[in-house]
Design a protein around this motif. Structure first.
Motif, PDB file in Angstrom:
ATOM      1  N   UNK A 117      20.179 -17.276   8.261  1.00 39.67           N
ATOM      2  CA  UNK A 117      20.280 -18.049   9.496  1.00 39.67           C
ATOM      3  C   UNK A 117      19.660 -17.215  10.614  1.00 39.67           C
ATOM      4  N   UNK A 118      18.612 -17.737  11.242  1.00 36.79           N
ATOM      5  CA  UNK A 118      17.869 -16.980  12.252  1.00 36.79           C
ATOM      6  C   UNK A 118      18.030 -17.621  13.621  1.00 36.79           C
ATOM      7  N   UNK A 119      18.455 -16.810  14.586  1.00 33.00           N
ATOM      8  CA  UNK A 119      18.539 -17.215  15.983  1.00 33.00           C
ATOM      9  C   UNK A 119      17.366 -16.583  16.733  1.00 33.00           C
ATOM     10  N   UNK A 120      16.673 -17.391  17.522  1.00 33.54           N
ATOM     11  CA  UNK A 120      15.558 -16.893  18.326  1.00 33.54           C
ATOM     12  C   UNK A 120      15.754 -17.341  19.763  1.00 33.54           C
ATOM     13  N   UNK A 121      15.659 -16.403  20.676  1.00 32.75           N
ATOM     14  CA  UNK A 121      15.782 -16.710  22.100  1.00 32.75           C
ATOM     15  C   UNK A 121      14.541 -16.205  22.817  1.00 32.75           C
ATOM     16  N   UNK A 122      14.039 -16.979  23.755  1.00 27.26           N
ATOM     17  CA  UNK A 122      12.841 -16.575  24.489  1.00 27.26           C
ATOM     18  C   UNK A 122      12.939 -17.033  25.932  1.00 27.26           C
ATOM     19  N   UNK A 123      12.264 -16.310  26.797  1.00 26.56           N
ATOM     20  CA  UNK A 123      12.232 -16.654  28.217  1.00 26.56           C
ATOM     21  C   UNK A 123      11.008 -16.053  28.866  1.00 26.56           C
ATOM     22  N   UNK A 124      10.848 -16.294  30.132  1.00 28.79           N
ATOM     23  CA  UNK A 124       9.689 -15.774  30.863  1.00 28.79           C
ATOM     24  C   UNK A 124      10.099 -15.458  32.289  1.00 28.79           C
ATOM     25  N   UNK A 125       9.719 -14.280  32.752  1.00 31.57           N
ATOM     26  CA  UNK A 125      10.041 -13.866  34.108  1.00 31.57           C
ATOM     27  C   UNK A 125       9.135 -14.555  35.114  1.00 31.57           C
ATOM     28  N   UNK A 126       9.473 -14.442  36.392  1.00 31.96           N
ATOM     29  CA  UNK A 126       8.655 -15.045  37.447  1.00 31.96           C
ATOM     30  C   UNK A 126       7.249 -14.471  37.468  1.00 31.96           C
ATOM     31  N   UNK A 127       7.107 -13.233  36.998  1.00 33.17           N
ATOM     32  CA  UNK A 127       5.793 -12.583  37.002  1.00 33.17           C
ATOM     33  C   UNK A 127       4.988 -12.872  35.744  1.00 33.17           C
ATOM     34  N   UNK A 128       5.543 -13.692  34.827  1.00 28.83           N
ATOM     35  CA  UNK A 128       4.799 -14.079  33.642  1.00 28.83           C
ATOM     36  C   UNK A 128       5.033 -13.219  32.424  1.00 28.83           C
ATOM     37  N   UNK A 129       6.015 -12.324  32.455  1.00 31.71           N
ATOM     38  CA  UNK A 129       6.331 -11.492  31.296  1.00 31.71           C
ATOM     39  C   UNK A 129       7.266 -12.261  30.365  1.00 31.71           C
ATOM     40  N   UNK A 130       6.866 -12.390  29.107  1.00 28.07           N
ATOM     41  CA  UNK A 130       7.698 -13.062  28.115  1.00 28.07           C
ATOM     42  C   UNK A 130       8.696 -12.070  27.513  1.00 28.07           C
ATOM     43  N   UNK A 131       9.856 -12.564  27.109  1.00 26.68           N
ATOM     44  CA  UNK A 131      10.867 -11.702  26.510  1.00 26.68           C
ATOM     45  C   UNK A 131      11.729 -12.528  25.566  1.00 26.68           C
ATOM     46  N   UNK A 132      12.431 -11.840  24.676  1.00 27.05           N
ATOM     47  CA  UNK A 132      13.287 -12.564  23.764  1.00 27.05           C
ATOM     48  C   UNK A 132      13.869 -11.682  22.683  1.00 27.05           C
ATOM     49  N   UNK A 133      14.548 -12.308  21.736  1.00 28.74           N
ATOM     50  CA  UNK A 133      15.088 -11.592  20.588  1.00 28.74           C
ATOM     51  C   UNK A 133      15.085 -12.511  19.380  1.00 28.74           C
ATOM     52  N   UNK A 134      15.119 -11.900  18.200  1.00 27.28           N
ATOM     53  CA  UNK A 134      15.252 -12.612  16.934  1.00 27.28           C
ATOM     54  C   UNK A 134      16.342 -11.919  16.127  1.00 27.28           C
ATOM     55  N   UNK A 135      17.263 -12.683  15.592  1.00 25.58           N
ATOM     56  CA  UNK A 135      18.346 -12.119  14.784  1.00 25.58           C
ATOM     57  C   UNK A 135      18.564 -12.983  13.554  1.00 25.58           C
ATOM     58  N   UNK A 136      18.564 -12.333  12.384  1.00 27.24           N
ATOM     59  CA  UNK A 136      18.792 -13.041  11.122  1.00 27.24           C
ATOM     60  C   UNK A 136      20.086 -12.550  10.495  1.00 27.24           C
ATOM     61  N   UNK A 137      20.964 -13.494  10.181  1.00 18.86           N
ATOM     62  CA  UNK A 137      22.227 -13.207   9.511  1.00 18.86           C
ATOM     63  C   UNK A 137      22.113 -13.715   8.084  1.00 18.86           C
ATOM     64  N   UNK A 138      22.386 -12.852   7.120  1.00 21.41           N
ATOM     65  CA  UNK A 138      22.190 -13.199   5.711  1.00 21.41           C
ATOM     66  C   UNK A 138      23.493 -13.089   4.934  1.00 21.41           C
ATOM     67  N   UNK A 139      23.592 -13.901   3.888  1.00 21.27           N
ATOM     68  CA  UNK A 139      24.673 -13.804   2.915  1.00 21.27           C
ATOM     69  C   UNK A 139      24.057 -13.654   1.537  1.00 21.27           C
TER      70      UNK A 139
END
Length: 287
Positions: A47-69
């Motif tokens: 199960x993979x969660x991905x979050x992304x965003x962008x600052x006012x100056x145009x810098x992209x940022x985020x994270x990816x996390x995978x939970x496995x069984x």
């Protein structure tokens, strides 16, 4: 892969925040296989969660996390978490990142847990054979050319560990070069140089690699491998061959996958790893 959109274009009223997005995707495999000793059941979920965003100056940022069984323990495992920022300067990632010398990889045979044919060729590159796992990666792309560098901050042992890589893509083809220097792990301390090439032409895909390990102790060893696949409609047939100087026999195998549509496939394969002949078969699911 289908994605379930949890939040899209979520606008915050606080200055300094632009658009944010969080998505979730998943995959699973189930089946049976022979591990060289017994026939066993196999099951894995991701199960993979991905979050992304962008600052006012145009810098992209985020994270990816995978939970496995895994069927071996039935518990939840962190199968990889990384955080990044990116922009015109490139992309900087921290956490579970790729070692930069692994500019391409070989696919495995089987489709459930994998039978390990590719591991023989990839025995010296990246963090294989007990080499340091890197936690910082920087990458930059300009058109068809990309470069990357990675390291382990606070590497265990007496030295440092770093890797660099470059890849050039032309059409559906690619070539790449990787270099890994690990002086922090005494048993495998030394350098590894890897060459990569591959691509797709119509229904046929091929990937190949060669690695040369020069140990600080004076030992030397080479590894090489190739994987290929052929797709005809819903059916994909695959084959793989790998060898290295530290094993008595080469590893090879064949596999097949039939796409049922909707993210479900029937998969399976058989491989000779030199010591054992192993197989697996089942279904692969993506959501």
């Amino acid at each position: 892969m289908k994605k379930i959109l949890l939040a899209t274009t979520m606008l915050a009223g606080t200055a300094g925040f632009a658009a944010a997005e969080i998505t979730m995707s998943g995959s699973a495999v189930m089946g049976v296989g022979d591990n060289g000793t017994d026939t066993v059941s196999k099951m894995e979920t991701y199960l993979t969660f991905s979050a992304s965003g962008e600052s006012d100056s145009g810098i992209s940022f985020g994270f990816d996390q995978t939970i496995a069984t895994y069927d071996t323990d039935g518990g939840l495992n962190d199968d990889g978490t990384s955080v990044y920022i990116s922009g015109a300067f490139g992309k900087l990632s921290m956490g579970s990142v790729a070692e930069a010398d692994e500019v391409a990889t070989l696919s495995d045979i089987g489709g459930i847990g994998g039978l390990g044919v590719d591991n023989v060729a990839e025995a010296f590159s990246g963090d294989s054979a007990g080499r340091q796992t890197h936690d910082v990666n920087y990458s930059y792309s300009a058109g068809d050319f990309s470069i990357a560098a990675s390291t382990r901050i606070g590497a265990t042992g007496d030295g440092d560990s770093y890797a660099v890589g470059a890849k050039y893509t032309f059409g559906e083809m690619y070539v790449g070069l990787g270099y890994n220097d690990d002086n922090a792990t005494p048993v495998v301390a030394g350098t590894v140089t890897s060459l990569y090439a591959g691509g797709t032409a119509g229904a046929v895909s091929v990937a190949a690699m060669y690695s040369s390990w020069d140990a600080d102790s004076g030992a030397e060893a080479d590894a090489w491998g190739v994987t290929t696949s052929y797709t005809a409609g819903a059916l994909t047939l695959s084959a793989a061959y790998s060898d290295n100087d530290n094993v008595a026999d080469a590893a090879f195998g064949v596999g097949a996958a039939y796409d049922l549509g909707g993210g479900a496939s029937v998969v399976g394969g058989v491989a000779d790893l030199g010591v054992d002949t192993v197989w697996e078969a089942g279904v692969s699911l993506s959501f």
